[in-house]
Design an enzyme around this catalytic site. Structure first.
Site, PDB file in Angstrom:
ATOM      1  N   GLY A  38       7.238   1.765   5.995  1.00 38.67           N
ATOM      2  CA  GLY A  38       7.868   1.483   7.293  1.00 38.67           C
ATOM      3  C   GLY A  38       6.757   1.224   8.289  1.00 38.67           C
ATOM      4  O   GLY A  38       5.829   2.027   8.415  1.00 38.67           O
ATOM      5  N   ASP A  52      -0.610  -2.766   9.953  1.00 38.87           N
ATOM      6  CA  ASP A  52      -0.170  -1.482  10.511  1.00 38.87           C
ATOM      7  C   ASP A  52      -1.358  -0.537  10.700  1.00 38.87           C
ATOM      8  O   ASP A  52      -1.408   0.231  11.654  1.00 38.87           O
ATOM      9  CB  ASP A  52       0.874  -0.821   9.605  1.00 38.87           C
ATOM     10  CG  ASP A  52       2.148  -1.647   9.517  1.00 38.87           C
ATOM     11  OD1 ASP A  52       2.416  -2.422  10.453  1.00 38.87           O
ATOM     12  OD2 ASP A  52       2.877  -1.514   8.513  1.00 38.87           O
TER      13      ASP A  52
END
Ligand code: ADP
Ligand code: NAG
Ligand code: NAG
Length: 262
Positions: free
Chosen positions: A48, A209
Site C-alpha cells: 500500500g 514510496d
C-alpha cells in the site's frame, strides 16, 4: 485507544493513504483465464503506497502516524502489528467489518508540511491538490497523465514540471527511476536534475514510496534543509531500496545508512 509511546507527542510525519496486504506469487508466466499453472514461490507482504511511505519515514527516525482503515480480519490485525513494530502510531488506524476503504482526503497538523503523491493519477485531479500541498511529488507516468506531456527524459520532465507549477503547485518533484529526479519550484523554476548512483537494480517495486517516505522524514526533521538537498538524499535512500528484494522489506533503517545522510 493507542498503544504507541508517541501517541501523546506531536507526530512529525502523518501519512493518509492506502494500506494493503500484498499476496505475491512467482510463476513462469501469467495464467490464461481459468488456467491452473505451477508457481514456485509465494509470500504475503505489507504494501500500500501510503503505508510504505510511512514505514520508510519511521525507519529513518520520524515520529510517524498512519491514518487508514483496515478490515476486521487477520490481515488487518497483522498490519496493525506491523505498524507497531515499526514504531508507528496506530491511533488513527481504524478497523471495519466492511471492505477496506480508500481514503482521499488529507488531514494534517498545521505544522506538518504536506507532500501530495497523486497515485493513482487521474487527469481530472481536483485543482485544490495542486494549490494546497507544499511539495507535489509524482513519477513519469503520473506526470504524463496530469499534464499530457510524455515524460521520457529530463527535458520532458521540465516541461511537465512547468505545467504543474502553472496549475498552482509551489514545488514539484518528478521521480524518473534510473534517471533520478527533477525538482522545480515557484522560487526556482529552472529545472534541477538530481541523478542517481549507478547500481544493480534487484527489485524497483516501491522505490517511489521509499523516496516520498524519506522526503517526508527530511521535511519533518530538517525543516531548514534546501528541498534540493532533501531530494538528493531521498534519491539516495530510494536507490538503496532497489538493491534488495521486496517493498517494505527493502527499505533501509537509519542504522543501515551512511551517517552523512543525517
Ligand atoms: N534503476 C534505478 N537505479 C537507481 N535508482 C533508482 C532506480 N529506480 C528507481 N530509483 C530511485 O528511486 C526513485 C523513485 O523511482 P521511480 O521509479 O521514479 O518511482 P516509482 O516507484 O513511483 O515508479 C528514483 O528517483 C531513484 O532515486
Ligand atoms: C470485529 O469482529 C469481531 C468478531 O467477529 C466483533 O466482535 C467486533 O465487533 C468486530 N469489530 C469491528 C470494528 O467491526
Ligand atoms: C508510477 O506510479 C504508478 C502508480 O501510480 C505506477 O502504476 C507506474 O508504473 C509508475 N511509473 C513508472 C514509470 O514507474
Amino acid at each position: 485507544m493507542s498503544n504507541s509511546p508517541s501517541a501523546t507527542a506531536v507526530h512529525d510525519v502523518v501519512v493518509v493513504g492506502s494500506c494493503m496486504t500484498d499476496l505475491v506469487s512467482f510463476a513462469p508466466r501469467l495464467p490464461k483465464p481459468g488456467e491452473t499453472i505451477h508457481g514456485h514461490k509465494f509470500f504475503i507482504g505489507f504494501g500500500g503506497k501510503g503505508a510504505n511511505q510511512c514505514i520508510q519515514a519511521a525507519r529513518l527516525g520520524a515520529k510517524a502516524a498512519m491514518v487508514c482503515k483496515v478490515g476486521n480480519d487477520t490481515f488487518g490485525e497483522n498490519y496493525i502489528e506491523n505498524f507497531k513494530s515499526n514504531g508507528i502510531s496506530t491511533e488513527y488506524v481504524a478497523q471495519t467489518s466492511e471492505a477496506s476503504t480508500g481514503v482521499a482526503s488529507i488531514t494534517v497538523n498545521d505544522d506538518v508540511k504536506t507532500i501530495f503523491n497523486p497515485a493513482p493519477a487521474t487527469a481530472d485531479l481536483d485543482p485544490d491538490f495542486y494549490k494546497k500541498t507544499d511539495v507535489f511529488c509524482c513519477n513519469e507516468t503520473e506526470a504524463e497523465i496530469l499534464t499530457g506531456v510524455e515524460v521520457s527524459n529530463v527535458e520532458d520532465a521540465g516541461k511537465a514540471g512547468s505545467i504543474l507549477l502553472e496549475k498552482g503547485c509551489s514545488a514539484v518533484i518528478i521521480t524518473m527511476g534510473v534517471k533520478g529526479s527533477l525538482l522545480m519550484s515557484l522560487e526556482n523554476q529552472t529545472p534541477c536534475h538530481i541523478p542517481t548512483r549507478k547500481v544493480k537494480a534487484v527489485d524497483t517495486t516501491g522505490a517511489g514510496d521509499s523516496f516520498v517516505g524519506a522526503l517526508a522524514f527530511y521535511m519533518a526533521h530538517y525543516p531548514c534543509m534546501e528541498l534540493e538537498e532533501m531530494s538528493r538524499r531521498a534519491c539516495d535512500i530510494a536507490t538503496v531500496s532497489i538493491q534488495s528484494q521486496g517493498t517494505q522489506t527493502s527499505y533501509p533503517s537509519r542504522a543501515q545508512l551512511p551517517q552523512e545522510l543525517f
